[in-house]
Each structure stands twice: as C-alpha cells, then as structure tokens.
Design a protein around this motif. Sequence first.
Motif, PDB file in Angstrom:
ATOM      1  N   TYR A  32       0.813  -1.213   0.000  1.00 19.60           N
ATOM      2  CA  TYR A  32       0.000   0.000   0.000  1.00 19.60           C
ATOM      3  C   TYR A  32       0.843   1.257   0.000  1.00 19.60           C
ATOM      4  N   ALA A  33       0.344   2.272  -0.701  1.00 21.70           N
ATOM      5  CA  ALA A  33       0.773   3.623  -0.400  1.00 21.70           C
ATOM      6  C   ALA A  33       0.007   4.058   0.856  1.00 21.70           C
ATOM      7  N   MET A  34       0.625   4.923   1.631  1.00 20.82           N
ATOM      8  CA  MET A  34       0.022   5.334   2.887  1.00 20.82           C
ATOM      9  C   MET A  34      -0.155   6.849   2.929  1.00 20.82           C
ATOM     10  N   GLY A  35      -1.194   7.256   3.631  1.00 21.04           N
ATOM     11  CA  GLY A  35      -1.440   8.684   3.765  1.00 21.04           C
ATOM     12  C   GLY A  35      -1.816   9.044   5.183  1.00 21.04           C
ATOM     13  N   ARG A  45     -12.344  16.516   6.308  1.00 20.21           N
ATOM     14  CA  ARG A  45     -11.076  15.807   6.471  1.00 20.21           C
ATOM     15  C   ARG A  45     -10.156  16.226   5.330  1.00 20.21           C
ATOM     16  N   GLU A  46      -8.916  16.580   5.676  1.00 19.15           N
ATOM     17  CA  GLU A  46      -8.000  17.089   4.669  1.00 19.15           C
ATOM     18  C   GLU A  46      -6.702  16.300   4.635  1.00 19.15           C
ATOM     19  N   PHE A  47      -6.103  16.305   3.456  1.00 18.60           N
ATOM     20  CA  PHE A  47      -4.841  15.617   3.227  1.00 18.60           C
ATOM     21  C   PHE A  47      -3.705  16.302   3.970  1.00 18.60           C
ATOM     22  N   VAL A  48      -2.792  15.486   4.508  1.00 18.16           N
ATOM     23  CA  VAL A  48      -1.607  16.006   5.177  1.00 18.16           C
ATOM     24  C   VAL A  48      -0.339  15.553   4.449  1.00 18.16           C
ATOM     25  N   ALA A  49      -0.196  14.234   4.265  1.00 20.20           N
ATOM     26  CA  ALA A  49       1.027  13.707   3.655  1.00 20.20           C
ATOM     27  C   ALA A  49       0.762  12.312   3.115  1.00 20.20           C
ATOM     28  N   ALA A  50       1.573  11.911   2.141  1.00 22.12           N
ATOM     29  CA  ALA A  50       1.472  10.569   1.577  1.00 22.12           C
ATOM     30  C   ALA A  50       2.856  10.045   1.253  1.00 22.12           C
ATOM     31  N   ILE A  51       2.983   8.720   1.219  1.00 21.60           N
ATOM     32  CA  ILE A  51       4.253   8.071   0.919  1.00 21.60           C
ATOM     33  C   ILE A  51       3.971   6.823   0.095  1.00 21.60           C
ATOM     34  N   LEU A  59       4.710  13.190  -0.549  1.00 25.77           N
ATOM     35  CA  LEU A  59       3.953  14.372  -0.960  1.00 25.77           C
ATOM     36  C   LEU A  59       3.363  15.000   0.290  1.00 25.77           C
ATOM     37  N   TYR A  60       3.368  16.337   0.337  1.00 29.31           N
ATOM     38  CA  TYR A  60       2.871  17.040   1.523  1.00 29.31           C
ATOM     39  C   TYR A  60       1.885  18.137   1.127  1.00 29.31           C
ATOM     40  N   ALA A  61       0.942  18.389   2.010  1.00 29.06           N
ATOM     41  CA  ALA A  61       0.113  19.575   1.861  1.00 29.06           C
ATOM     42  C   ALA A  61       0.982  20.804   2.079  1.00 29.06           C
ATOM     43  N   ASP A  62       0.654  21.875   1.383  1.00 28.78           N
ATOM     44  CA  ASP A  62       1.444  23.095   1.517  1.00 28.78           C
ATOM     45  C   ASP A  62       1.497  23.587   2.962  1.00 28.78           C
ATOM     46  N   SER A  63       0.429  23.370   3.700  1.00 33.87           N
ATOM     47  CA  SER A  63       0.338  23.881   5.063  1.00 33.87           C
ATOM     48  C   SER A  63       1.314  23.204   6.024  1.00 33.87           C
ATOM     49  N   VAL A  64       1.825  22.036   5.663  1.00 37.38           N
ATOM     50  CA  VAL A  64       2.732  21.313   6.564  1.00 37.38           C
ATOM     51  C   VAL A  64       4.122  21.116   5.974  1.00 37.38           C
ATOM     52  N   LYS A  65       4.305  21.504   4.735  1.00 38.75           N
ATOM     53  CA  LYS A  65       5.583  21.286   4.062  1.00 38.75           C
ATOM     54  C   LYS A  65       6.703  21.980   4.828  1.00 38.75           C
ATOM     55  N   GLY A  66       7.783  21.253   5.045  1.00 38.35           N
ATOM     56  CA  GLY A  66       8.922  21.791   5.790  1.00 38.35           C
ATOM     57  C   GLY A  66       8.825  21.610   7.286  1.00 38.35           C
ATOM     58  N   PHE A  68       6.471  18.867   8.678  1.00 37.18           N
ATOM     59  CA  PHE A  68       6.102  17.471   8.915  1.00 37.18           C
ATOM     60  C   PHE A  68       6.918  16.560   7.996  1.00 37.18           C
ATOM     61  N   THR A  69       7.190  15.346   8.489  1.00 37.40           N
ATOM     62  CA  THR A  69       7.892  14.343   7.690  1.00 37.40           C
ATOM     63  C   THR A  69       7.188  13.003   7.827  1.00 37.40           C
ATOM     64  N   ILE A  70       6.832  12.413   6.701  1.00 42.68           N
ATOM     65  CA  ILE A  70       6.237  11.085   6.695  1.00 42.68           C
ATOM     66  C   ILE A  70       7.315  10.066   6.352  1.00 42.68           C
ATOM     67  N   SER A  71       7.289   8.935   7.023  1.00 45.00           N
ATOM     68  CA  SER A  71       8.239   7.866   6.744  1.00 45.00           C
ATOM     69  C   SER A  71       7.570   6.534   7.021  1.00 45.00           C
ATOM     70  N   ARG A  72       8.214   5.462   6.608  1.00 44.98           N
ATOM     71  CA  ARG A  72       7.636   4.137   6.821  1.00 44.98           C
ATOM     72  C   ARG A  72       8.728   3.117   7.072  1.00 44.98           C
ATOM     73  N   ASP A  73       8.354   2.063   7.789  1.00 47.59           N
ATOM     74  CA  ASP A  73       9.229   0.930   8.039  1.00 47.59           C
ATOM     75  C   ASP A  73       8.419  -0.310   7.674  1.00 47.59           C
ATOM     76  N   ASN A  74       8.611  -0.799   6.471  1.00 49.34           N
ATOM     77  CA  ASN A  74       7.804  -1.941   6.014  1.00 49.34           C
ATOM     78  C   ASN A  74       8.101  -3.215   6.800  1.00 49.34           C
ATOM     79  N   ALA A  75       9.311  -3.348   7.295  1.00 46.47           N
ATOM     80  CA  ALA A  75       9.642  -4.524   8.086  1.00 46.47           C
ATOM     81  C   ALA A  75       8.840  -4.559   9.386  1.00 46.47           C
ATOM     82  N   ARG A  76       8.558  -3.388   9.920  1.00 43.83           N
ATOM     83  CA  ARG A  76       7.792  -3.297  11.161  1.00 43.83           C
ATOM     84  C   ARG A  76       6.327  -2.979  10.914  1.00 43.83           C
ATOM     85  N   ASN A  77       5.961  -2.830   9.638  1.00 44.36           N
ATOM     86  CA  ASN A  77       4.566  -2.544   9.279  1.00 44.36           C
ATOM     87  C   ASN A  77       4.049  -1.267   9.940  1.00 44.36           C
ATOM     88  N   THR A  78       4.869  -0.232   9.924  1.00 43.49           N
ATOM     89  CA  THR A  78       4.483   1.024  10.544  1.00 43.49           C
ATOM     90  C   THR A  78       4.742   2.211   9.626  1.00 43.49           C
TER      91      THR A  78
END
Length: 125
Positions: A32-35, A45-51, A59-66, A68-78
């Motif tokens: 999955y892509a995650m948001g 409900r509004e978009f914040v970030a996606a990976i 991808l980030y909403a302009d209001s949070v760019k710089g 907020f940071t989205i990241s993922r760890d697929n090995a840990r499913n988080t």
Amino acid sequence: QVQLVESGGGLVQAGGSLRLSCAASGRSLRLYAMGWFRQAPGKEREFVAAINWSGDSTLYADSVKGRFTISRDNARNTVTLQMNSLKPEDTAVYYCAANPVSWALVTTKDPYDYWGQGTQVTVSS
C-alpha cells in the motif's frame, strides 16, 4: 483486510513536536501507499502527507511542508508522521489510511480503502 491503529497524539504547546505512529496488522504495508489526513472540528477531512510503498516518494500539503515528515518501516509494518514547529491550526484528529495503488501519492480520500480510528492532536497557543 488491513487494520490500522494510530498512536502518539496529545497536547503540546505551539512550536513543539509530536511523533504519530500508525501500526498495521492483517497484511503487509508494502502492498500500500500510505497517507495521513486530519479533521478539525466543523471542517472537512483534509490531506496532510502521503508516501509510496517503498518510501522513496512523498507528498505534503502546503500547510505542513517543511514542518512534517512522513516515513515508513515496512519490516515493522508502521508509518510515522513527525510533526515539528506545531501551530494551533494543526489541532485536529489525525488519521492514517492505506491506498492499494501502492505507487500512487493521492491527496483525495476516496482511493484509500482502510482507515484508522484517529488520534487527537491539540496544539495550545
């Protein structure tokens, strides 16, 4: 089926930081892509970030760019949302969501098939 559970919300002063986590069960998140989305009282409900599935595209909403940071760890499913320099207008319930089109970075709600229950973030001024 994917079950998503958010955690890490709370009360913080303006300028502070919070780290939200989204833990998945049922299927591997690498499918999955995650948001992250948020919903303030009385607002849509509004978009914040996606990976994307691999984590190499975000991808980030302009209001949070710089801030907020989205990241993922697929090995840990988080999936994680690091939120810095928080503002009172960031106050909302934050939701993570899973989109089965794993390569796509989508800002609208409809493509996301699975949603968590949300975690409250409150930023005081």
